[in-house]
Design a protein around this motif. Structure first.
Motif, mmCIF file in Angstrom:
data_model
loop_
_atom_site.group_PDB
_atom_site.id
_atom_site.type_symbol
_atom_site.label_atom_id
_atom_site.label_comp_id
_atom_site.label_asym_id
_atom_site.label_seq_id
_atom_site.Cartn_x
_atom_site.Cartn_y
_atom_site.Cartn_z
ATOM 1 N N GLU A 56 67.639 92.490 52.648
ATOM 2 C CA GLU A 56 68.301 91.244 53.036
ATOM 3 C C GLU A 56 67.301 90.086 53.133
ATOM 4 O O GLU A 56 67.612 88.945 52.741
ATOM 5 C CB GLU A 56 69.035 91.461 54.360
ATOM 6 C CG GLU A 56 70.209 92.434 54.240
ATOM 7 C CD GLU A 56 70.873 92.688 55.579
ATOM 8 O OE1 GLU A 56 70.337 92.216 56.610
ATOM 9 O OE2 GLU A 56 71.924 93.354 55.592
ATOM 10 N N THR A 57 66.120 90.376 53.671
ATOM 11 C CA THR A 57 65.097 89.315 53.769
ATOM 12 C C THR A 57 64.657 88.848 52.382
ATOM 13 O O THR A 57 64.524 87.636 52.115
ATOM 14 C CB THR A 57 63.879 89.837 54.550
ATOM 15 O OG1 THR A 57 64.303 90.257 55.846
ATOM 16 C CG2 THR A 57 62.826 88.750 54.706
ATOM 17 N N ARG A 59 66.395 89.095 49.612
ATOM 18 C CA ARG A 59 67.505 88.380 48.977
ATOM 19 C C ARG A 59 67.606 86.949 49.494
ATOM 20 O O ARG A 59 67.826 86.002 48.724
ATOM 21 C CB ARG A 59 68.818 89.134 49.257
ATOM 22 C CG ARG A 59 70.071 88.405 48.822
ATOM 23 C CD ARG A 59 70.119 88.164 47.338
ATOM 24 N NE ARG A 59 71.318 87.394 46.974
ATOM 25 C CZ ARG A 59 71.515 86.848 45.790
ATOM 26 N NH1 ARG A 59 70.589 86.966 44.831
ATOM 27 N NH2 ARG A 59 72.613 86.179 45.526
ATOM 28 N N SER A 60 67.383 86.767 50.802
ATOM 29 C CA SER A 60 67.435 85.410 51.382
ATOM 30 C C SER A 60 66.339 84.520 50.792
ATOM 31 O O SER A 60 66.563 83.330 50.506
ATOM 32 C CB SER A 60 67.289 85.493 52.902
ATOM 33 O OG SER A 60 68.364 86.254 53.459
ATOM 34 N N ARG A 61 65.171 85.101 50.591
ATOM 35 C CA ARG A 61 64.064 84.302 50.021
ATOM 36 C C ARG A 61 64.352 83.931 48.571
ATOM 37 O O ARG A 61 64.063 82.814 48.124
ATOM 38 C CB ARG A 61 62.764 85.094 50.103
ATOM 39 C CG ARG A 61 62.251 85.263 51.532
ATOM 40 C CD ARG A 61 60.999 86.117 51.548
ATOM 41 N NE ARG A 61 60.500 86.285 52.916
ATOM 42 C CZ ARG A 61 59.467 87.066 53.243
ATOM 43 N NH1 ARG A 61 58.823 87.731 52.265
ATOM 44 N NH2 ARG A 61 59.080 87.155 54.497
ATOM 45 N N ALA A 64 66.925 81.227 48.641
ATOM 46 C CA ALA A 64 66.316 79.978 49.119
ATOM 47 C C ALA A 64 65.458 79.338 48.040
ATOM 48 O O ALA A 64 65.438 78.116 47.869
ATOM 49 C CB ALA A 64 65.484 80.259 50.370
ATOM 50 N N SER A 71 67.539 78.217 52.743
ATOM 51 C CA SER A 71 68.071 79.587 52.854
ATOM 52 C C SER A 71 69.584 79.552 52.878
ATOM 53 O O SER A 71 70.191 78.602 53.362
ATOM 54 C CB SER A 71 67.531 80.262 54.122
ATOM 55 O OG SER A 71 67.950 79.557 55.263
ATOM 56 N N SER A 72 70.175 80.557 52.338
ATOM 57 C CA SER A 72 71.640 80.647 52.302
ATOM 58 C C SER A 72 72.112 81.666 53.333
ATOM 59 O O SER A 72 71.673 82.817 53.327
ATOM 60 C CB SER A 72 72.100 81.091 50.905
ATOM 61 O OG SER A 72 73.484 81.318 50.896
ATOM 62 N N SER A 73 72.951 81.190 54.233
ATOM 63 C CA SER A 73 73.471 82.088 55.280
ATOM 64 C C SER A 73 74.731 82.806 54.834
ATOM 65 O O SER A 73 75.162 83.761 55.462
ATOM 66 C CB SER A 73 73.774 81.282 56.551
ATOM 67 O OG SER A 73 74.744 80.285 56.279
ATOM 68 N N ASP A 75 75.310 84.565 52.024
ATOM 69 C CA ASP A 75 75.070 85.915 51.504
ATOM 70 C C ASP A 75 74.834 86.899 52.631
ATOM 71 O O ASP A 75 75.316 88.035 52.593
ATOM 72 C CB ASP A 75 73.854 85.908 50.564
ATOM 73 C CG ASP A 75 74.155 85.142 49.285
ATOM 74 O OD1 ASP A 75 75.353 85.034 48.955
ATOM 75 O OD2 ASP A 75 73.200 84.670 48.637
ATOM 76 N N ALA A 76 74.081 86.460 53.644
ATOM 77 C CA ALA A 76 73.811 87.363 54.771
ATOM 78 C C ALA A 76 75.077 87.697 55.529
ATOM 79 O O ALA A 76 75.305 88.830 55.944
ATOM 80 C CB ALA A 76 72.776 86.721 55.715
#
Length: 221
Positions: A56-57, A59-61, A64, A71-73, A75-76
Motif C-alpha cells: 500500500e505504501t 502504491r501510494s508513492r 503520488a 498522494s491519492s487517498s 486508492d487506499a
C-alpha cells in the motif's frame, strides 16, 4: 527497485513455483494498476497479508509520483473498503445467520411433529403388553393355596369347612385332569371355583354314600 525486491522476495521463496509466479503477478498488477489481489490459496493469502503494508505504501508513492507529488487517498480507501467485505462480512452472514436459524427451526418442528406419534406408540405398546399379560395371567393353584383360601372364605361366611366334604387336593386333581377347563372354556379365576365348591359342599357324613355311588362331580363343570 529496492521496494519491489522486498515485495517479491517472499513469493520467490515459495516451494510451489506456480503459486509464487501468480503472487508476483498480483503484486505487480496492484502496484501498476491498483487491482486488488485475489489469492487462490491460503499460502498466497498469508504472504499478501504480511506484505500488504509495504504494497500500500509503494502504491501510494507511485500514484503520488504520477499526480505530481500529491498522494491519492482514494486508492487506499478502496483497498481498505474491499478487504473487509471479502473476508469479514460474507462468511459471517452465510455461516452465522442463515445456517443456525434454518437448522434450529427445522429440528424443533421435526421434534414437535414426532412427539405425538411417539406417545401414541407408547400407549399402543402398553395396551398390547397388558393384553399379553392378561392372557397369561391364570396360574394353577397348589392344594395348600386352595386350602388357605377356602378356609378364609368359609370363615367369612360362617361355614364350618371341617364338617364338609371339601377337599383341596380333590379340587386340584379334578381340574388338573380336565386341563383346568370349565365346560369348554379355560378357567380364569380358580378362587371363584373354590367358592362354588365350598358353597355346594355337603356334610361329611354323606361323603361315603356319594363315593360308593360313583362320585358325580357334574355340578362343578
Amino acid at each position: 527497485m529496492q521496494v519491489l525486491d522486498s515485495l517479491i522476495d517472499g513469493p520467490l521463496r515459495l516451494r510451489n513455483r506456480r503459486e509464487g509466479d501468480e503472487l508476483i503477478g498480483m503484486i505487480v498488477r496492484y502496484l501498476r494498476t491498483g487491482e486488488e489481489p485475489e489469492p487462490r490459496t491460503d499460502t498466497q493469502e498469508a504472504v499478501l497479508t504480511a506484505i500488504r503494508p509495504v504494497m500500500e505504501t509503494s502504491r501510494s508513492r507511485i500514484v503520488a509520483g504520477g499526480n505530481g507529488g500529491k498522494s491519492s487517498s482514494s486508492d487506499a480507501s478502496k483497498a481498505e473498503s474491499k478487504r473487509p467485505s471479502k473476508t469479514g462480512s460474507k462468511p459471517v452472514s452465510k455461516s452465522g445467520s442463515k445456517t443456525p436459524s434454518k437448522s434450529s427451526s427445522s429440528d424443533a418442528s421435526k421434534a414437535e411433529s414426532k412427539r405425538p406419534s411417539e406417545e401414541e406408540e407408547e400407549v399402543g405398546r402398553g395396551i398390547k403388553e397388558e393384553g399379553k399379560a392378561g392372557a397369561a395371567r391364570f396360574r394353577a393353584p397348589s392344594p395348600e393355596e386352595v386350602a388357605e383360601y377356602a378356609s378364609a372364605y368359609a370363615a367369612s361366611k360362617g361355614i364350618d369347612l371341617d364338617s364338609t366334604d371339601f377337599d383341596p387336593e380333590r379340587f386340584v386333581d379334578f381340574y388338573a385332569q380336565k386341563g383346568w377347563m370349565v365346560g369348554k372354556s379355560r378357567m380364569k379365576d380358580w378362587k371363584a371355583s373354590v367358592r362354588n365348591w365350598v358353597r355346594t359342599s355337603k356334610p361329611r357324613h354323606e361323603t361315603k354314600r356319594e363315593v360308593t355311588s360313583g362320585g358325580d362331580f357334574s355340578q362343578y363343570d
